[in-house]
Write a protein that holds these residues in place. Structure first.
Motif, PDB file in Angstrom:
ATOM      1  N   ARG A  65       0.825  -1.219   0.000  1.00 18.17           N
ATOM      2  CA  ARG A  65       0.000   0.000   0.000  1.00 18.17           C
ATOM      3  C   ARG A  65       0.857   1.266   0.000  1.00 18.17           C
ATOM      4  N   VAL A  66       1.937   1.257   0.762  1.00 19.30           N
ATOM      5  CA  VAL A  66       2.739   2.472   0.958  1.00 19.30           C
ATOM      6  C   VAL A  66       3.614   2.796  -0.253  1.00 19.30           C
ATOM      7  N   LEU A  67       4.165   1.769  -0.902  1.00 16.47           N
ATOM      8  CA  LEU A  67       5.191   1.997  -1.921  1.00 16.47           C
ATOM      9  C   LEU A  67       4.694   1.945  -3.363  1.00 16.47           C
ATOM     10  N   SER A  68       3.445   1.603  -3.574  1.00 13.06           N
ATOM     11  CA  SER A  68       2.942   1.529  -4.943  1.00 13.06           C
ATOM     12  C   SER A  68       2.983   2.913  -5.587  1.00 13.06           C
ATOM     13  N   GLY A  69       3.434   2.970  -6.813  1.00 15.84           N
ATOM     14  CA  GLY A  69       3.509   4.245  -7.531  1.00 15.84           C
ATOM     15  C   GLY A  69       4.857   4.926  -7.441  1.00 15.84           C
ATOM     16  N   ILE A  70       5.774   4.394  -6.619  1.00 17.57           N
ATOM     17  CA  ILE A  70       7.107   4.996  -6.504  1.00 17.57           C
ATOM     18  C   ILE A  70       7.983   4.500  -7.651  1.00 17.57           C
ATOM     19  N   GLU A  71       8.671   5.421  -8.291  1.00 15.46           N
ATOM     20  CA  GLU A  71       9.525   5.074  -9.425  1.00 15.46           C
ATOM     21  C   GLU A  71      10.638   4.117  -9.003  1.00 15.46           C
ATOM     22  N   ASP A  72      10.950   3.169  -9.879  1.00 19.20           N
ATOM     23  CA  ASP A  72      11.989   2.166  -9.686  1.00 19.20           C
ATOM     24  C   ASP A  72      11.608   1.092  -8.677  1.00 19.20           C
ATOM     25  N   ILE A  73      10.322   1.054  -8.287  1.00 16.08           N
ATOM     26  CA  ILE A  73       9.798  -0.041  -7.469  1.00 16.08           C
ATOM     27  C   ILE A  73       8.646  -0.668  -8.244  1.00 16.08           C
ATOM     28  N   ALA A  74       8.730  -1.952  -8.504  1.00 18.21           N
ATOM     29  CA  ALA A  74       7.704  -2.642  -9.288  1.00 18.21           C
ATOM     30  C   ALA A  74       7.043  -3.732  -8.452  1.00 18.21           C
ATOM     31  N   PHE A  75       5.747  -3.930  -8.693  1.00 14.78           N
ATOM     32  CA  PHE A  75       4.992  -4.993  -8.037  1.00 14.78           C
ATOM     33  C   PHE A  75       4.477  -5.949  -9.109  1.00 14.78           C
ATOM     34  N   CYS A  76       4.834  -7.225  -8.997  1.00 13.61           N
ATOM     35  CA  CYS A  76       4.396  -8.244  -9.955  1.00 13.61           C
ATOM     36  C   CYS A  76       3.486  -9.235  -9.233  1.00 13.61           C
ATOM     37  N   ASN A  77       2.255  -9.316  -9.684  1.00 14.82           N
ATOM     38  CA  ASN A  77       1.281 -10.216  -9.069  1.00 14.82           C
ATOM     39  C   ASN A  77       1.129 -11.474  -9.918  1.00 14.82           C
ATOM     40  N   LEU A  78       1.682 -12.569  -9.424  1.00 14.71           N
ATOM     41  CA  LEU A  78       1.545 -13.854 -10.086  1.00 14.71           C
ATOM     42  C   LEU A  78       0.278 -14.545  -9.582  1.00 14.71           C
ATOM     43  N   THR A  79      -0.325 -15.379 -10.413  1.00 10.07           N
ATOM     44  CA  THR A  79      -1.588 -16.029 -10.068  1.00 10.07           C
ATOM     45  C   THR A  79      -1.469 -17.540 -10.228  1.00 10.07           C
ATOM     46  N   SER A  80      -2.591 -18.216 -10.035  1.00 12.00           N
ATOM     47  CA  SER A  80      -2.602 -19.677 -10.186  1.00 12.00           C
ATOM     48  C   SER A  80      -2.219 -20.097 -11.602  1.00 12.00           C
ATOM     49  N   LYS A  81      -2.407 -19.227 -12.594  1.00  8.89           N
ATOM     50  CA  LYS A  81      -2.006 -19.542 -13.968  1.00  8.89           C
ATOM     51  C   LYS A  81      -0.490 -19.689 -14.093  1.00  8.89           C
TER      52      LYS A  81
END
Length: 351
Positions: free
Chosen positions: A284-300
């Motif tokens: 929640r806190v770091l989303s949108g900050i440059e050079d920080i990426a969030f990758c959401n993997l799923t059951s696929k």
């Protein structure tokens, strides 16, 4: 007149590729026939696919991709067949063959380490292009293993001077404090998945040599406090078991020339029920900050045994249903509470 169900296509395929694509006792072809409702027959050194035209063309696409993978020296696995079928049904053509071109490194036995799904490919690309990456997703999606492969590759290419691997020492529902041995002996079981990946990709001898020279460090998260980690590839595993304070402490250790991968699965927390997860707070806190990426993997993106994928999917459905039921109960409690307050107010006004 030819019926729609009688549409046929002939596909030529080399005998050695056909053996791998068909699978042991034709397991993979039977799966393709069952899932797409087509008939697949080996005739005169070629494959004839018969059935509904749309499904026949999808089956042809799957078989062509598997044939190309086989021709490149890959072993065909059930996960690859399942994923190829899924991508064809979603109108995403040639996904497997495109992903297959991205080889991160080779294991000590010469086996190539590659992303196997679109989610994994996006994860690997994010690691290449960002300083900090959060890999989020269920068990079996390759979060830790791919991060380890990227770290070892960067280390061998002299892009970083050392590798630091860490995870919080939290028991998965069991208390292990009674085990004999010193501190290192007690924390080793928590770090075993990291050792396993190191041995497989780097080899035990190379790992031991680099560890003795201080170039590879595997340690519990508590050891990170008070340090500044420059020119290092740092992986924090099982981050869902960190507290917000631990996560902040870890992220503020990062120095110049370093790259960080944080992996975790928010559905597998081992923290006390009343304690927030540092991974959830960081998301929640770091989303949108440059050079920080969030990758959401799923059951696929699960690449273990196909049964693991079905287990993960079943739990996702169950947890979504439970969450919906809890939200409904909360709404009913709120409504009943408001009605009770209104009745009390009306009674007071009458008095």
């Amino acid at each position: 007149m030819t019926q729609k169900s009688d549409f046929s296509i002939r596909l030529d395929m080399a005998a050695q590729d056909m053996r791998k694509v068909f699978g042991m006792q034709d397991t993979y072809v039977k799966k393709l026939e069952r899932d797409l409702g087509v008939s697949i027959v080996d005739r005169n050194g070629g494959i004839t696919i018969t059935g509904d035209e749309a499904m026949v063309r999808k089956a042809e696409g799957v078989l062509r991709q598997l044939s190309i993978l086989s021709g490149r020296g890959n072993e065909i696995e059930e996960q690859s067949v399942d994923y190829a079928i899924t991508m064809e049904m979603e109108e995403k053509e040639n996904v497997l063959t495109e992903i297959d071109t991205d080889c991160i490194c080779h294991t000590i036995n010469g086996k190539p380490v590659k992303p196997k799904t679109l989610g994994q490919k996006a994860y690997v690309d994010a690691i290449r292009n960002n300083m900090i990456v959060f890999g989020l997703g269920p068990a079996g999606t390759g979060k830790t293993y791919l991060a380890m492969a990227m770290a070892i590759t960067a280390f061998k290419n002299d892009e970083v001077g050392r590798i630091i691997l860490t995870r919080p020492a939290i028991e998965a529902g069991e208390k292990l404090g009674f085990l004999p041995g010193d501190l290192q002996s007690k924390v080793d079981p928590y770090l075993r998945p990291l050792y396993d990946a190191l041995y497989q990709i780097m080899g035990a001898e190379s790992y031991t040599k680099n560890m003795e020279n201080g170039l590879i460090e595997v340690a519990p998260l508590a050891y990170m406090r008070g340090r500044t980690l420059d020119n290092a590839y740092i992986i924090l595993d099982e981050a869902q078991n960190t507290t917000p304070a631990q996560m902040k402490m870890f992220l503020t250790r990062i120095g110049f020339g370093s790259k960080v991968v944080v992996t975790g699965d928010s559905s597998q927390k081992d923290l006390p029920t009343d304690m927030k997860s540092g991974l959830d707070v960081a998301t929640r806190v770091l989303s949108g900050i440059e050079d920080i990426a969030f990758c959401n993997l799923t059951s696929k993106d699960v690449v273990r045994h196909p049964l693991v994928q079905r287990i993960v999917k079943a739990y996702e459905v169950y947890e979504a249903k439970e969450e919906k039921n809890m939200a409904g109960q909360e709404r009913r409690r709120t409504i009943n509470g408001n009605r009770g307050a209104e009745r009390g107010l009306r009674g007071k006004n009458r008095r």
